[in-house]
Write a protein that holds these residues in place. Structure first.
Motif, PDB file in Angstrom:
ATOM      1  N   TYR A   4       1.297   6.501  -4.441  1.00  0.00           N
ATOM      2  CA  TYR A   4       2.061   5.596  -3.575  1.00  0.00           C
ATOM      3  C   TYR A   4       1.880   4.140  -4.025  1.00  0.00           C
ATOM      4  N   ARG A   8       4.724   1.529  -5.302  1.00  0.00           N
ATOM      5  CA  ARG A   8       4.947   0.234  -4.651  1.00  0.00           C
ATOM      6  C   ARG A   8       4.850  -0.912  -5.653  1.00  0.00           C
ATOM      7  N   ASP A  22       8.470  -0.347   1.347  1.00  0.00           N
ATOM      8  CA  ASP A  22       7.644   0.398   2.300  1.00  0.00           C
ATOM      9  C   ASP A  22       8.476   1.422   3.079  1.00  0.00           C
ATOM     10  N   ALA A  25       9.134   4.226   0.708  1.00  0.00           N
ATOM     11  CA  ALA A  25       7.910   4.972   0.418  1.00  0.00           C
ATOM     12  C   ALA A  25       7.503   5.873   1.581  1.00  0.00           C
ATOM     13  N   ASP A  26       7.862   5.501   2.813  1.00  0.00           N
ATOM     14  CA  ASP A  26       7.556   6.346   3.970  1.00  0.00           C
ATOM     15  C   ASP A  26       8.252   7.701   3.884  1.00  0.00           C
ATOM     16  N   ARG A  29       7.354  11.923  -0.697  1.00  0.00           N
ATOM     17  CA  ARG A  29       6.252  12.886  -0.638  1.00  0.00           C
ATOM     18  C   ARG A  29       5.953  13.403  -2.046  1.00  0.00           C
ATOM     19  N   GLU A  83      -1.133  13.463  -2.929  1.00  0.00           N
ATOM     20  CA  GLU A  83      -1.306  12.633  -1.732  1.00  0.00           C
ATOM     21  C   GLU A  83      -0.578  13.255  -0.538  1.00  0.00           C
TER      22      GLU A  83
END
Length: 302
Positions: A4, A8, A22, A25-26, A29, A83
Motif C-alpha cells: 500500500y 501511495r 487514499d 487505495a481503500d 486489495r 496485506e
C-alpha cells in the motif's frame, strides 16, 4: 515498505492528489494467486490427488455418508504474505467441495454441509488419505466428473485486485450509489488503474486464489448480495411497508459492510463447465483460525 505504501508513494510522485490516492487505495486489495508449478518454482501446495489428513481422521463428509471431493491444499508457511489477509503463518489448509450439492443447498446462508475447509496445525501427524469406498460412483456428478483428479503441484504469487466496478465501465453502470459517487471523485482513475497494473503486472496461469474480491459469475447475485439479503430478511419481514428505496439503501449498506469485513478464502473454477467455487470467511475468524465458520457459495456460471 508494504505494498500500500509503495502504491501511495508512486501515485503521489506522479502528481495525483493525496486524498484521491487514499480513496482509491481503500478499494485496493491484494490476493494470493496459485497456479501449476514449474520446475524452478517453490511448491506451496497441490490440487487434485489425495490429501494428507491427520492420523485417525476419516475423509471429510464420510461421516454424513457423502464424502467431499478434494480440491486443493496449501502450506501456509510457504505462501507469500499479502496485506489485509491474516492467514496462519504455518500449518496447512485443505479445501473440499461437492459443487452440485453445495450450489443447491448453500443459497443465502452459505452453509450446506457439502463444503469444508480443514486447518491442520503445524506439527500434526498426518498420512496420505485412502479414497473413501465407492467414491467414483457414476452418479456422483451429473456431468460424470471423477471423484479423484490428477495431482498437480502449485506455486503462488501476489497480485493487486480492484472491484469490478472500479475498472470496468459496464460494471460501473450497475454499481451502488456510493460507488458511483466515488467514481465521480476519482479524476485520475485511469492513471491509478494503470499504475496498479504497472506495479503488479497480471500473471497468466492462475486458477485458484485467496483474498481479493468475490468474482461475479453468470447472472446470479454475488455472495455479498445473498448474505445481505439473508441478514436483512427478518427486518424486511417485520417491516413489510418499508419503502423500496429504503430497502435498497439498507441492502447496499449491508453489502459494503460485508465486503469490508469478509474475504474470499478461496475462489476457483471447478471441473464442471457451469460451477465456480467460492469460500468466504470474516477477517476476524480468519485471524483467529476459526475455519469452521467458513461459508461456501458455489456459483452457477450460466
Amino acid at each position: 515498505m508494504d505494498r500500500y505504501e509503495r502504491f501511495r508513494r508512486a501515485a503521489i510522485d506522479r502528481g495525483i492528489p493525496d486524498d484521491e490516492v487514499d480513496k482509491f487505495a481503500d478499494q485496493l486489495r491484494f490476493a494470493i494467486w496459485l497456479g501449476t508449478c514449474d520446475a524452478d518454482e517453490e511448491v506451496v501446495g497441490q490440487d487434485g490427488g489425495l490429501p494428507r489428513l491427520p492420523v485417525g481422521m476419516g475423509w471429510p463428509g464420510s461421516e454424513i455418508g457423502s464424502p467431499l471431493p478434494f480440491i486443493a491444499s496449501v502450506d501456509c508457511a510457504a505462501l507469500p504474505r499479502a496485506e489485509g489477509l491474516p492467514l496462519p503463518v504455518d500449518g496447512s489448509l485443505l479445501f473440499f467441495l461437492h459443487h452440485e450439492e453445495d450450489h443447491e443447498g448453500a443459497a443465502f446462508t452459505g452453509q450446506s454441509g457439502f463444503a469444508q475447509v480443514l486447518y491442520v496445525p503445524a506439527g500434526t501427524e498426518t498420512v496420505v488419505a485412502s479414497p473413501p469406498p465407492d467414491h467414483d460412483s457414476a452418479n456422483f456428478f451429473c456431468e460424470d466428473i471423477p471423484f479423484l483428479l490428477p495431482e498437480h503441484r502449485l506455486t503462488a504469487w501476489v497480485e493487486a485486485v480492484l472491484p469490478d466496478w472500479l475498472d470496468d465501465e459496464e460494471e460501473a453502470e450497475f454499481a451502488s450509489d456510493a460507488a458511483k459517487q466515488l467514481l465521480d471523485e476519482l479524476k485520475h482513475l485511469d492513471q491509478l488503474c494503470a499504475l496498479v497494473d504497472e506495479l503488479w503486472p497480471p500473471r497468466k496461469g492462475s486458477w485458484f486464489h485467496i483474498g481479493g474480491y468475490c468474482a461475479e459469475i453468470g447472472g446470479a447475485d454475488p455472495p455479498w448480495t445473498l448474505m445481505a439479503h439473508a441478514n436483512l430478511k427478518k427486518r424486511f419481514e417485520a417491516e413489510p411497508d418499508l419503502p423500496r428505496a429504503e430497502r435498497i439503501r439498507l441492502r447496499q449498506e449491508e453489502e459494503r459492510r460485508l465486503i469490508r469485513e469478509w474475504v474470499p478464502l478461496a475462489q476457483f473454477p471447478t471441473e464442471s463447465d457451469v460451477y465456480y467455487g467460492c469460500f468466504l470467511i470474516s477477517s476476524d475468524d480468519l485471524a483467529a483460525k476459526r475455519f469452521e465458520r467458513t461459508r461456501s457459495f458455489t456459483m452457477f456460471t450460466e
